[in-house]
Design a protein around this motif. Sequence first.
Motif, PDB file in Angstrom:
ATOM      1  N   THR A 242       8.692 -13.317  -6.679  1.00 28.09           N
ATOM      2  CA  THR A 242       7.727 -14.263  -7.225  1.00 28.09           C
ATOM      3  C   THR A 242       6.543 -13.574  -7.881  1.00 28.09           C
ATOM      4  OG1 THR A 242       6.677 -14.341  -5.069  1.00 28.09           O
ATOM      5  CG2 THR A 242       8.240 -16.075  -5.561  1.00 28.09           C
ATOM      6  N   GLY A 243       6.575 -12.242  -7.942  1.00 21.63           N
ATOM      7  CA  GLY A 243       5.508 -11.531  -8.626  1.00 21.63           C
ATOM      8  C   GLY A 243       4.262 -11.332  -7.785  1.00 21.63           C
ATOM      9  N   LEU A 244       4.329 -11.687  -6.511  1.00 20.24           N
ATOM     10  CA  LEU A 244       3.175 -11.487  -5.638  1.00 20.24           C
ATOM     11  C   LEU A 244       3.006  -9.999  -5.346  1.00 20.24           C
ATOM     12  CD1 LEU A 244       1.345 -13.668  -4.500  1.00 20.24           C
ATOM     13  CD2 LEU A 244       2.620 -13.578  -2.386  1.00 20.24           C
TER      14      LEU A 244
ATOM     15  N   LEU B 207      11.262 -11.757  -1.289  1.00 19.72           N
ATOM     16  CA  LEU B 207      10.853 -13.021  -1.885  1.00 19.72           C
ATOM     17  C   LEU B 207       9.511 -12.861  -2.610  1.00 19.72           C
ATOM     18  CD1 LEU B 207      11.570 -16.377  -0.470  1.00 19.72           C
ATOM     19  CD2 LEU B 207       9.221 -15.990  -1.064  1.00 19.72           C
ATOM     20  N   ARG B 208       8.594 -12.114  -1.992  1.00 20.63           N
ATOM     21  CA  ARG B 208       7.295 -11.906  -2.629  1.00 20.63           C
ATOM     22  C   ARG B 208       7.421 -11.083  -3.900  1.00 20.63           C
ATOM     23  NH1 ARG B 208       3.565 -10.727   2.634  1.00 20.63           N
ATOM     24  NH2 ARG B 208       3.253 -12.898   3.169  1.00 20.63           N
TER      25      ARG B 208
ATOM     26  N   VAL C  66       8.262 -22.281  -4.597  1.00 25.44           N
ATOM     27  CA  VAL C  66       8.429 -21.629  -3.301  1.00 25.44           C
ATOM     28  C   VAL C  66       8.054 -22.596  -2.190  1.00 25.44           C
ATOM     29  CG1 VAL C  66       7.700 -19.734  -1.813  1.00 25.44           C
ATOM     30  CG2 VAL C  66       7.935 -19.367  -4.274  1.00 25.44           C
TER      31      VAL C  66
ATOM     32  N   PRO D 271       7.057 -22.472   1.633  1.00 22.71           N
ATOM     33  CA  PRO D 271       6.709 -21.458   2.624  1.00 22.71           C
ATOM     34  C   PRO D 271       7.275 -21.812   3.996  1.00 22.71           C
ATOM     35  CG  PRO D 271       4.865 -22.926   2.335  1.00 22.71           C
ATOM     36  CD  PRO D 271       5.945 -23.387   1.387  1.00 22.71           C
TER      37      PRO D 271
ATOM     38  N   ARG E 120       5.379 -18.698 -14.860  1.00 25.17           N
ATOM     39  CA  ARG E 120       6.035 -18.331 -13.613  1.00 25.17           C
ATOM     40  C   ARG E 120       6.242 -19.572 -12.744  1.00 25.17           C
ATOM     41  NH1 ARG E 120       2.142 -14.863 -11.334  1.00 25.17           N
ATOM     42  NH2 ARG E 120       1.424 -16.765 -10.362  1.00 25.17           N
ATOM     43  N   ALA E 121       5.171 -20.412 -12.658  1.00 21.71           N
ATOM     44  CA  ALA E 121       5.258 -21.605 -11.813  1.00 21.71           C
ATOM     45  C   ALA E 121       6.252 -22.617 -12.367  1.00 21.71           C
ATOM     46  CB  ALA E 121       3.884 -22.238 -11.657  1.00 21.71           C
TER      47      ALA E 121
ATOM     48  N   GLY F 220       0.227 -25.943 -12.518  1.00 20.47           N
ATOM     49  CA  GLY F 220       0.565 -25.044 -13.599  1.00 20.47           C
ATOM     50  C   GLY F 220       0.899 -25.780 -14.881  1.00 20.47           C
TER      51      GLY F 220
ATOM     52  N   PRO G 130       0.912 -16.798 -15.270  1.00 25.87           N
ATOM     53  CA  PRO G 130       1.018 -17.557 -14.019  1.00 25.87           C
ATOM     54  C   PRO G 130       1.655 -18.929 -14.209  1.00 25.87           C
ATOM     55  CG  PRO G 130      -1.098 -16.468 -14.117  1.00 25.87           C
ATOM     56  CD  PRO G 130      -0.416 -16.191 -15.423  1.00 25.87           C
ATOM     57  N   ARG G 131       1.295 -19.617 -15.293  1.00 25.67           N
ATOM     58  CA  ARG G 131       1.843 -20.960 -15.502  1.00 25.67           C
ATOM     59  C   ARG G 131       3.323 -20.944 -15.835  1.00 25.67           C
ATOM     60  NH1 ARG G 131      -2.040 -24.971 -17.948  1.00 25.67           N
ATOM     61  NH2 ARG G 131      -3.943 -24.559 -16.778  1.00 25.67           N
TER      62      ARG G 131
ATOM     63  N   ARG H  78       0.829  -1.215   0.000  1.00 24.15           N
ATOM     64  CA  ARG H  78       0.000   0.000   0.000  1.00 24.15           C
ATOM     65  C   ARG H  78       0.856   1.255   0.000  1.00 24.15           C
ATOM     66  NH1 ARG H  78      -5.644  -1.697   2.783  1.00 24.15           N
ATOM     67  NH2 ARG H  78      -5.932  -3.452   1.391  1.00 24.15           N
TER      68      ARG H  78
END
Lengths: 336, 424
Positions: free
Chosen positions: B52-54, B48-49, B83, B85, B77-78, B106, B74-75, B16
């Motif tokens: 990973t594009g989060l 890390l986020r 990752v 967690p 990327r996977a 994916g 998305p596929r 934000r």
Amino acid sequence: MEVCRPIPVVTAHKRVKALGLLLSIPLLLALSLLLGPSGIGFPDTATVSGQAILSLRLGRFFMGLLAGAALSASGTVFQAILRNPLAEPYVLGVSGGAGLGAALSILVGGTLFGAVGLPVAAFLFAILTLLAVYGIASQGGGAPSVYSLILSGVIVSAICSSFIMFLVSTADIAGMHTVVWWMLGNLQPASAESLLVSLLFIAPAIGALWLLAPALNVLTLGREMAHYQGLDAGLVTMSSLLLATLLAATAVSMGGMIGFVGLVVPHVMRALFGPDHRWLVPASAIGGGAFLVLCDAIARSLMPPVEIPVGVVTALCGGPFFLVILRRKMANAWIS
Amino acid sequence: MAAPALAFRSVTAGYRNRSVLDGVDFAIAEGEFVSVIGPNGSGKSTMLRTATGLIRPGQGSVELFGREVSSLKPRERASLIGVVPQKLESPMAFTVGEIVMFGRSGARGRWGIPDPKDADAAERAMIYTNVLELKGRLFNELSAGEQQRAALAMALAQEPRIIMLDESIAHLDINHAQEVLRILMSINREERITVLLVSHDLNLAAQVADRMLLLDGGHLVANGSPGEVVREELLSSVYGCELRVRQDPYGGHPVVGGTLDTVTRRQGGRKRLHVIGGGGSGIELFRRLLIEGYEVTAGVLNRLDSDAEAARALDIPCALEQPFSPVGQAAYEEARLMVEEADGVVVGPVPFGTGNVVNLELASLALGAGKPVWIASGIAGRDYTPAREAERRAELLRSAGALEWPGLPQLISLILREADGPEA
């Protein structure tokens, strides 16, 4: 030492259970046609009243099947996406909105709501409520979190309930009675057309959710993990929540606020079929439909000529039965 | 030259309206084993986020194998990143086999029906991580170590080219943590899968990595071999505490240890330090010195000053003057007695005006009595006396042997050195 347990859900068993579930539908159809407040037995189709009774009973059978399937499939999806065993189809305020629409239509009526009819008013208000809930939850941009969705759903529901109570408290006895009865649930479709319209909403939505089943499986690990597994997690979450809410809104606007089905049938189906949504979504739909049809058949034949509201029967009869299943199979249903 | 497995180019990113990463810039070559360390809140998870594009970077760009992360489907990327967690939580009763198969989400078709290639990938991943015999067990019924291996198997089933671990070994015991790291080292060596390990365990991180990244407050403050990053002064200042680094006698890699022993050692004969603070400059100083096991006195402070309030709350004896008044004779005398009892004087980063500059006189008295004095550096910027009197007095103190301290960790180590000096 750990004890190695056998594989908990065997696919062959699942097939047998699925077959049993499917076979229950024609049996329930027969039962529905035999039971009713006008007496037990297959209506005499030679008479006009017999034909009318048959068509009424057929209508109720299909409505029960549709509403039960919609509520149960919707509950399954809400539980998966919100990762919460207490989630049910009304968690995002759908019932409050639909109830408000119905109460307005019944009590205020008049040109505005009277013209469109009660189910349409209920449906429109349910969708409006949903938009309000999403709007509040998405403050600050981005896909709303599970918690903000649940919280804003609860708040909007509460506001709708207050309005309903206000409307009911200022209504006359007849109006109050109609609203209360509507809320308790009644599966008699207004017409064949309304049945068809609900089918057109419900069948594609369940189909679409079935297509999303593999994604729903991954989403049970949380949105962040789903992202890592190559899903557009935000998109899948939003589209399945919208579809599930659409299902609930359709069911409520047609049959009133029938509780219990959307909360418990998914749990029971998860106990029987395991958590894989490729099995769970169709099983919940069929199981929910069959369960509601059965409850409705009981509701209208237990105290003839008086009908008990089906919402009362779902919890009263279903509760103990499902408790037994859940106690035996809980490990399969939900762990947290 | 091949594109780096992961490259951050002047990345600024956050949530934000709060920016966490600030101008982070590095590249990791394919096949490297890199560990990321840094204190809590330094931006490791955010990094890390972002990788990973989060989270999308506010500025700069993140590239995976030469491609902008945000432009990847998305596929795709996977198929590049897996990752693991910190803890994988499955609220529903999926089996290990099903969970590992999620790693193929994916790769496999829309309907999600696994083909033999998916089954092979999942099986290979389970063999690597030694969870094949757990395949039919419920994930939730596994031990923490087994769950983390299953989570690793899920990530490996994606057949990624880089694997990222976010504190994934944080709550494993040493045996299971080593087992997971051994698996990582072997896939790194044999399959040339790039590994990015975010870890709080400095020693494990230093032991397994070819290269280390050190984050502090969202900045990349070090990027190099374990020997270059795991250095006493660097880590002590980043983590804000006294740390010691020595060489492991077997592996030769650096080993980090804390200095809790110094706290307990001091318990016997507790040293007393007098703090000259004011205006909130002393609060952190009080807290830190108390934790380190010192007795603390303070003054002269004005009543209602935030330092005076803190001293009262912490039961620190304190010489007090009326609010907003210059230091008077009685209060000064009280403080002078405290300094006489103390083993040293710490001058905090206090703003000096005509009212409180006389407090520096206390420091001179201490020096005169042969007691050490530590002055917070940068006094010139806080000198509000008309004739720069504070600056002048500080200069005199320094020439008489007072030491300057730039930050709390340095102060603590200066005090320790003073105390240990005669013994060592």
